[in-house]
Design an enzyme around this catalytic site. Structure first.
Site, PDB file in Angstrom:
ATOM      1  N   LYS A   1       0.835  -1.198   0.000  1.00  0.00           N
ATOM      2  CA  LYS A   1       0.000   0.000   0.000  1.00  0.00           C
ATOM      3  C   LYS A   1       0.873   1.253   0.000  1.00  0.00           C
ATOM      4  O   LYS A   1       0.655   2.188  -0.777  1.00  0.00           O
ATOM      5  CB  LYS A   1      -0.891  -0.021   1.239  1.00  0.00           C
ATOM      6  CG  LYS A   1      -2.114   0.829   1.138  1.00  0.00           C
ATOM      7  CD  LYS A   1      -2.937   0.738   2.430  1.00  0.00           C
ATOM      8  CE  LYS A   1      -3.687  -0.587   2.524  1.00  0.00           C
ATOM      9  NZ  LYS A   1      -4.269  -0.802   3.877  1.00  0.00           N
TER      10      LYS A   1
ATOM     11  N   ARG B   1      -3.144   3.199   8.580  1.00  0.00           N
ATOM     12  CA  ARG B   1      -3.468   2.027   7.755  1.00  0.00           C
ATOM     13  C   ARG B   1      -2.325   1.026   7.746  1.00  0.00           C
ATOM     14  O   ARG B   1      -1.175   1.393   7.574  1.00  0.00           O
ATOM     15  CB  ARG B   1      -3.732   2.464   6.312  1.00  0.00           C
ATOM     16  CG  ARG B   1      -4.525   3.736   6.181  1.00  0.00           C
ATOM     17  CD  ARG B   1      -4.578   4.256   4.752  1.00  0.00           C
ATOM     18  NE  ARG B   1      -5.276   3.376   3.841  1.00  0.00           N
ATOM     19  CZ  ARG B   1      -5.324   3.561   2.529  1.00  0.00           C
ATOM     20  NH1 ARG B   1      -4.696   4.588   1.972  1.00  0.00           N
ATOM     21  NH2 ARG B   1      -5.970   2.714   1.762  1.00  0.00           N
TER      22      ARG B   1
ATOM     23  N   GLY C   1      -8.370  -7.964   4.533  1.00  0.00           N
ATOM     24  CA  GLY C   1      -9.183  -8.125   5.733  1.00  0.00           C
ATOM     25  C   GLY C   1      -8.431  -8.651   6.946  1.00  0.00           C
ATOM     26  O   GLY C   1      -9.019  -8.871   7.989  1.00  0.00           O
TER      27      GLY C   1
ATOM     28  N   MET D   1      -5.555  -7.272   8.379  1.00  0.00           N
ATOM     29  CA  MET D   1      -4.844  -6.307   9.193  1.00  0.00           C
ATOM     30  C   MET D   1      -5.745  -5.094   9.398  1.00  0.00           C
ATOM     31  O   MET D   1      -6.767  -4.963   8.776  1.00  0.00           O
ATOM     32  CB  MET D   1      -3.554  -5.903   8.486  1.00  0.00           C
ATOM     33  CG  MET D   1      -2.748  -7.103   8.026  1.00  0.00           C
ATOM     34  SD  MET D   1      -1.443  -7.553   9.120  1.00  0.00           S
ATOM     35  CE  MET D   1      -0.704  -5.999   9.400  1.00  0.00           C
TER      36      MET D   1
ATOM     37  N   ARG E   1      -3.561  -1.329  -6.433  1.00  0.00           N
ATOM     38  CA  ARG E   1      -2.737  -2.545  -6.365  1.00  0.00           C
ATOM     39  C   ARG E   1      -3.140  -3.421  -7.535  1.00  0.00           C
ATOM     40  O   ARG E   1      -4.198  -3.212  -8.140  1.00  0.00           O
ATOM     41  CB  ARG E   1      -2.952  -3.272  -5.043  1.00  0.00           C
ATOM     42  CG  ARG E   1      -4.350  -3.805  -4.901  1.00  0.00           C
ATOM     43  CD  ARG E   1      -4.569  -4.481  -3.563  1.00  0.00           C
ATOM     44  NE  ARG E   1      -5.999  -4.485  -3.287  1.00  0.00           N
ATOM     45  CZ  ARG E   1      -6.545  -4.537  -2.089  1.00  0.00           C
ATOM     46  NH1 ARG E   1      -5.783  -4.576  -1.030  1.00  0.00           N
ATOM     47  NH2 ARG E   1      -7.842  -4.545  -1.934  1.00  0.00           N
TER      48      ARG E   1
ATOM     49  N   HIS F   1      -7.496 -30.956   7.527  1.00  0.00           N
ATOM     50  CA  HIS F   1      -7.222 -32.172   6.772  1.00  0.00           C
ATOM     51  C   HIS F   1      -8.004 -32.208   5.464  1.00  0.00           C
ATOM     52  O   HIS F   1      -7.452 -32.445   4.399  1.00  0.00           O
ATOM     53  CB  HIS F   1      -7.569 -33.387   7.638  1.00  0.00           C
ATOM     54  CG  HIS F   1      -7.390 -34.688   6.943  1.00  0.00           C
ATOM     55  ND1 HIS F   1      -8.419 -35.368   6.347  1.00  0.00           N
ATOM     56  CD2 HIS F   1      -6.267 -35.399   6.706  1.00  0.00           C
ATOM     57  CE1 HIS F   1      -7.936 -36.463   5.804  1.00  0.00           C
ATOM     58  NE2 HIS F   1      -6.632 -36.512   6.004  1.00  0.00           N
TER      59      HIS F   1
ATOM     60  N   SER G   1      14.808 -41.345 -17.257  1.00  0.00           N
ATOM     61  CA  SER G   1      13.549 -40.713 -16.882  1.00  0.00           C
ATOM     62  C   SER G   1      13.460 -40.748 -15.367  1.00  0.00           C
ATOM     63  O   SER G   1      13.474 -41.824 -14.770  1.00  0.00           O
ATOM     64  CB  SER G   1      12.377 -41.447 -17.512  1.00  0.00           C
ATOM     65  OG  SER G   1      11.182 -40.882 -17.048  1.00  0.00           O
TER      66      SER G   1
ATOM     67  N   CYS H   1       8.961 -38.563 -15.148  1.00  0.00           N
ATOM     68  CA  CYS H   1       7.638 -39.158 -15.357  1.00  0.00           C
ATOM     69  C   CYS H   1       6.885 -39.344 -14.053  1.00  0.00           C
ATOM     70  O   CYS H   1       5.852 -39.979 -14.016  1.00  0.00           O
ATOM     71  CB  CYS H   1       7.755 -40.480 -16.106  1.00  0.00           C
ATOM     72  SG  CYS H   1       8.661 -41.735 -15.207  1.00  0.00           S
TER      73      CYS H   1
ATOM     74  N   TYR I   1      12.370 -33.081 -21.201  1.00  0.00           N
ATOM     75  CA  TYR I   1      10.906 -33.099 -21.209  1.00  0.00           C
ATOM     76  C   TYR I   1      10.358 -33.413 -19.824  1.00  0.00           C
ATOM     77  O   TYR I   1      11.080 -33.928 -18.954  1.00  0.00           O
ATOM     78  CB  TYR I   1      10.369 -34.122 -22.215  1.00  0.00           C
ATOM     79  CG  TYR I   1      10.624 -35.561 -21.839  1.00  0.00           C
ATOM     80  CD1 TYR I   1       9.730 -36.250 -21.036  1.00  0.00           C
ATOM     81  CD2 TYR I   1      11.762 -36.230 -22.285  1.00  0.00           C
ATOM     82  CE1 TYR I   1       9.957 -37.565 -20.675  1.00  0.00           C
ATOM     83  CE2 TYR I   1      12.000 -37.544 -21.936  1.00  0.00           C
ATOM     84  CZ  TYR I   1      11.093 -38.212 -21.115  1.00  0.00           C
ATOM     85  OH  TYR I   1      11.329 -39.513 -20.745  1.00  0.00           O
TER      86      TYR I   1
END
Ligand code: ADP
Ligand code: MG
Ligand code: MG
Length: 910
Positions: A28, A98, A107, A109, A365, A483, A797, A864, A884
């Site tokens: 800010k 602020r 929301g 702080m 922002r 969880h 791989s 892979c 790749y």
């Protein structure tokens, strides 16, 4: 530390800071400085740096001694610009205090407005503004914000739900409205407000046992301290944990001269986005309120008005837009919008206030946006010449593509339904299904193909078996790190947690949402992106990414920019076709054993079982001959779909006992076919038992002890390739040997391949057949000796699932028991099976790549494991110079974009 700078001034067309100083000034503060520098109307003020926050916590909540004089100096500066004085009884200046961290924590702080109103300054301000109502309106806001933020929260007081001082003060306001039959806060008269503030101050003293401070300086420093305190508030801390924001970053404090949107009908306050954050369309979008202050617009106390006529919706179409009501101000704001976009070259989220017809900018922002909007903005900004395509590619988070790749609740229908519950948006997309209350019933019905939603107070690792087959998970308790949230996010499954409106009655199998009672088997629909619950079955829509031109353009750019190739892990022609549509450039993992699972697997599985139970090479060869045609046709059909692209076929990997029938009936049939009795079969089966099968007789070890198993598989691969070649297709089979720890294992297997290859050439009368022989690198020893292995292997791989298992010593199948705790307590930043542990196992991977390429600079290297579709891991693979990555089909687009971002980020570093 003499004269060390702790305070940065902004205002009147100049500033000490810039937008680049977010670490020091917070987001800010840095942007307030930047807006001042580019000449936008920003009320003057100053930023106290994040270093002061760090100092504060390192020095028992005290400030460096330079702070106070620097703050006083800055206040004087503001006073000179505005020709008013803080704490002056005639001509007073008020401040807002602020918070502002490096990255926005919406929301989380605190902010306090109207700081400086006291029994001494109030009369002067009334005289000056001739607006008593406005002054008392500001005062009642100060009392309620300040007592809440500074006197209660910052003091560590944790009142019971609904008993906080702010709630109690709001009730006083409600009483006044009720008594007088007022609908809105704006209906209160000056006298009402004056009396209300007296009541409020008494209430504050009653609730908190302390008088409301009547000294402007006390208020100011109280506010500053409270902002620093709020950095360690409960909400902010848990938010940081979820978002992975380090504790030591700290917050800055912005002290800024107040401008007032609540002085009457020529005043207003609002928020806006420079483009529509929902669709991405290049249209100014926003909301505003007349005669309002601060967060009134977002707090939902009054119905906000639309910024312009275009943004009007059903609920506010009768209310005036800013465009209609104050056309000149709207024009100015539009000009600022253009200026800000040209300056920041990105969509901005703005806060503004209009005081008696004069426009003030209070914040800008980078605006948050959904995935579809992000794609559109990025593509259109490139077309408008605002950004190059390299930047456009960085603008979309790879995971945002999920929005196009997962079904969502049909937005058209959703907007006409009222949710019956709201919780936290823990897992993306939408889902509908019947309510079930236990993991067991979720598993039972879910695996039968019924659509169910598992509804619980919370989940635990014991519920995982039911969470997987459920369409979605809904819990009444728990947060974003619960969880359920963790598991669902990991799977990309729709999930809403912490739905406070939900009460579950397990005994009577009922779920109550407010006063709505639903029972087991009733349908509900979840919006996991927003955390909403609906009654009934709302239809889901899946967006076809191919219909979205911005998506196509974005991936087209990604393909131009990336260096990594993207392959897929598939083992059926259907999945392979899907992956090709998603842009796969080959198969990185085709698991031969897949033909023994799932659909049409009965025949081959039975033959495989016979093979497993065979007791001699002769018996085994006979059975392998039976198995051969299944293998060959299976491989052939996939190779054929991948015409022109490489296909890595991995030889049999799992331990054999996995395929042995668990049920008695299956065993009897097997014994009959093998012409042995069940006791003999039992004996042979017991011989297969291993105490640690993951590290047992599997992978290349099977091929060493039973060369004929390798022989048959290789023959099936090469014959399939030979036949396709003769049919005019271009195939590149890559034979991959799994679970390798020592180069000699590979030598052994490669000899077999060589023998079979010669045989196949002869049989099909060919001079040569393109193919490679390589290996999985998935055992730590293979990384350590990759130079030796590269003497024999033609490609590597990385099998990062097993590499993580063996490198971390975490059993993949048992990690559920402890991982949640590891993540919750921050012991691990991420699930290492989802995101490569770059600083640990990443070193093994890096070493494997380097050692391999030391031996053979052209060695083809890929990955892979599951990680091949994880954006951060894809970027890592780019940086260690793999050729790749390979991932499941629906993650192919995500990997393509992540690969492009890795290339752009690398180029920007140099
Ligand atoms: P948040 O970070 O939660 O958005 P802010 O610090 O932006 O909090 O402030 C909350 C509200 O107060 C915003 O609507 C903001 O525009 C308003 N506000 C902040 N400072 C001032 C000021 N100096 N004058 C008028 N309104 C202000
Ligand atoms: Mg706030
Ligand atoms: Mg704000």
């Amino acid at each position: 530390m003499n004269n060390y700078k702790y305070v940065y001034f902004f205002g009147d067309g100049k500033a000490d800071g810039t937008a680049g100083m977010k670490n020091l000034l917070g987001g800010k503060g840095a942007n307030l400085a930047e807006m001042s520098n580019i000449g936008l109307p920003v009320p003057p003020g100053f930023t106290i740096t994040t270093e002061v926050c760090t100092y504060y916590y390192q020095h028992e909540r005290t400030y460096p001694e330079e702070l106070k004089p620097q703050v006083e100096e800055a206040i004087k500066n503001v006073e000179e610009i505005l020709g008013k004085k803080f704490a002056d009884s005639e001509n007073t200046l008020l401040f807002s205090v602020r918070s502002g961290a490096r990255i926005s924590m919406p929301g989380m702080m605190e902010t306090v407005l109207n700081v400086g109103l006291t029994s001494d300054t109030i009369p002067g301000l009334i005289k000056q503004t001739k607006n008593e109502r406005f002054v008392y309106d500001s005062y009642r806001r100060l009392i309620s914000m300040y007592s809440d933020v500074v006197m209660e929260k910052a003091m560590g007081i944790r009142p019971k739900e609904g008993q906080g001082v702010r709630h109690q003060l709001e009730r006083l306001l409600e009483n006044v409205k009720k008594k007088n039959g007022y609908k809105n806060d704006t209906d209160l008269t000056a006298d009402d407000l004056k009396e209300l503030t007296e009541q409020m101050k008494l209430k504050v003293e009653e609730v908190l046992g302390e008088e409301f401070p009547d000294n402007p300086h006390d208020q100011l420093w109280g506010g500053i301290s409270a902002v620093f305190q709020s950095w360690n508030g409960k909400r902010a801390k848990s938010y940081r944990k979820i978002e992975g924001i380090p504790e030591e970053w700290g917050t800055a404090v912005n002290v800024q001269a107040m401008v007032f949107g609540n002085t009457g009908d020529r005043s207003a306050t609002g928020v806006a986005f420079t483009r529509d954050p929902a669709t991405g369309e290049n249209q100014f979008y926003g909301e505003w309120l007349i005669n309002a202050q601060g967060e009134d617009v977002v707090a939902g106390i009054r119905t906000p008005f639309a910024l312009n006529n275009r943004a009007k919706q059903d609920f506010n179409k009768h209310l005036p837009s800013l465009e209609e009501k104050m056309p000149e101000v709207y024009q100015k704001l539009s000009d600022i919008r253009d200026k800000l976009e040209r300056h920041y070259k990105d969509m901005q989220d703005l806060e503004f206030t209009i005081e008696d017809g004069k426009l003030w900018m209070l914040q800008t922002r980078v605006g948050k946006r959904n995935g579809i909007a992000a794609l559109r903005m990025a593509v259109e900004m490139q077309r408008e010449g605002l950004i190059p395509k390299e930047d456009a590619v960085l603008r979309v988070k790879p995971s945002q593509l999920d929005e196009l790749l997962h079904p969502m609740v049909d937005p058209k229908l959703e907007s006409s339904h009222t949710p019956i519950g709201k919780g936290l948006p823990a897992g993306p997309g939408g889902a509908n299904g019947k309510i079930v209350f236990t993991a067991d019933s979720a598993e039972e019905l879910g695996t039968k193909g019924e659509k169910v939603i598992l509804v619980r107070d919370e989940t635990s690792p014991e519920d995982v078996h039911g969470m997987k087959p459920a369409q979605a998970i809904l819990t009444s308790k728990g947060g974003m790190t619960s969880h359920a949230a963790l598991v669902a996010r990991g799977w990309g499954k729709c999930c809403v947690v912490g739905c406070g409106d939900l009460r579950i009655d397990m005994e009577n199998k009922k779920a109550t949402f407010g006063d709505k009672v639903l029972k087991e088997g009733d349908w509900i629909t979840l919006n996991g992106t927003k955390g909403l619950v609906y009654e009934g079955e709302l239809p889901l829509v899946a967006i076809d990414p191919e219909q979205n031109e911005h998506y196509k353009q974005m991936l087209n750019w990604a393909d131009q920019l990336r260096r990594l190739k993207v392959r897929t892990n598939t083992d059926t022609p259907a999945d392979t076709k899907k992956a090709l549509e998603f842009g796969a450039e080959g198969i990185g993992l085709f698991r031969i054993e897949h033909m023994f699972y799932g659909e049409n697997s009965e025949e081959p599985l039975f033959i495989l079982r016979k093979m497993i139970m065979s007791n001699s090479e002769k018996e085994r060869r006979a059975v392998l001959d039976e198995l051969f045609p299944y293998m060959k046709s299976d491989i052939k059909s996939t190779l054929s779909v991948m015409d022109g692209y490489p296909v890595t076929v991995r030889l049999l990997d799992p331990p054999l006992h996995e395929f042995v029938p668990k049920q008695a009936s299956g065993r009897e049939k097997l014994a009959r076919e093998l012409r042995i009795d069940t006791d003999e079969l039992k004996q042979r089966f017991e011989n297969l038992h291993e105490s640690n099968p993951m590290m047992g007789h599997r992978g290349v070890r099977l091929g060493v002890t039973y060369p004929e198993i390798t022989e048959t598989q290789v023959q099936a691969i090469l014959e399939a390739a030979a036949e396709l070649t003769q049919e005019g297709k271009t195939v590149y089979p890559e034979i991959m040997i799994p679970v390798l720890g020592h180069v000699n294992e590979l030598r052994h297997q490669k000899n077999i391949v060589e023998r079979v290859y010669q045989r196949v050439l002869e049989k099909y009368n060919l001079d040569k057949l393109d193919h490679l022989v390589g290996t999985m690198i998935e055992i730590p020893r293979a990384c350590l000796t990759a130079d030796q292995i590269a003497e024999v292997a033609e490609f590597f791989s990385f099998g990062t699932n097993d590499l993580t298992q063996m490198g971390f010593g975490f059993s993949r199948d048992d990690i559920g028991g402890f991982l949640v705790h590891y993540l919750e307590q921050g012991i691990l930043p991420d699930d290492p099976f989802q995101t490569i542990d770059q600083e640990g196992l990443g070193l093994l991977i890096k070493m494997g790549v380097e050692k391999g390429r030391n031996t053979d600079p052209k060695l083809k290297i890929g990955i892979c494991g599951e990680h091949g579709g994880d954006p951060e891991s894809v970027k890592f693979c780019h940086r260690v110079r793999m050729d790749y990555v390979s991932c499941s089909p629906f993650r192919v687009p995500i990997a393509r974009l992540a690969a492009a971002q890795a290339a752009v980020e690398e180029a920007k570093m140099n």
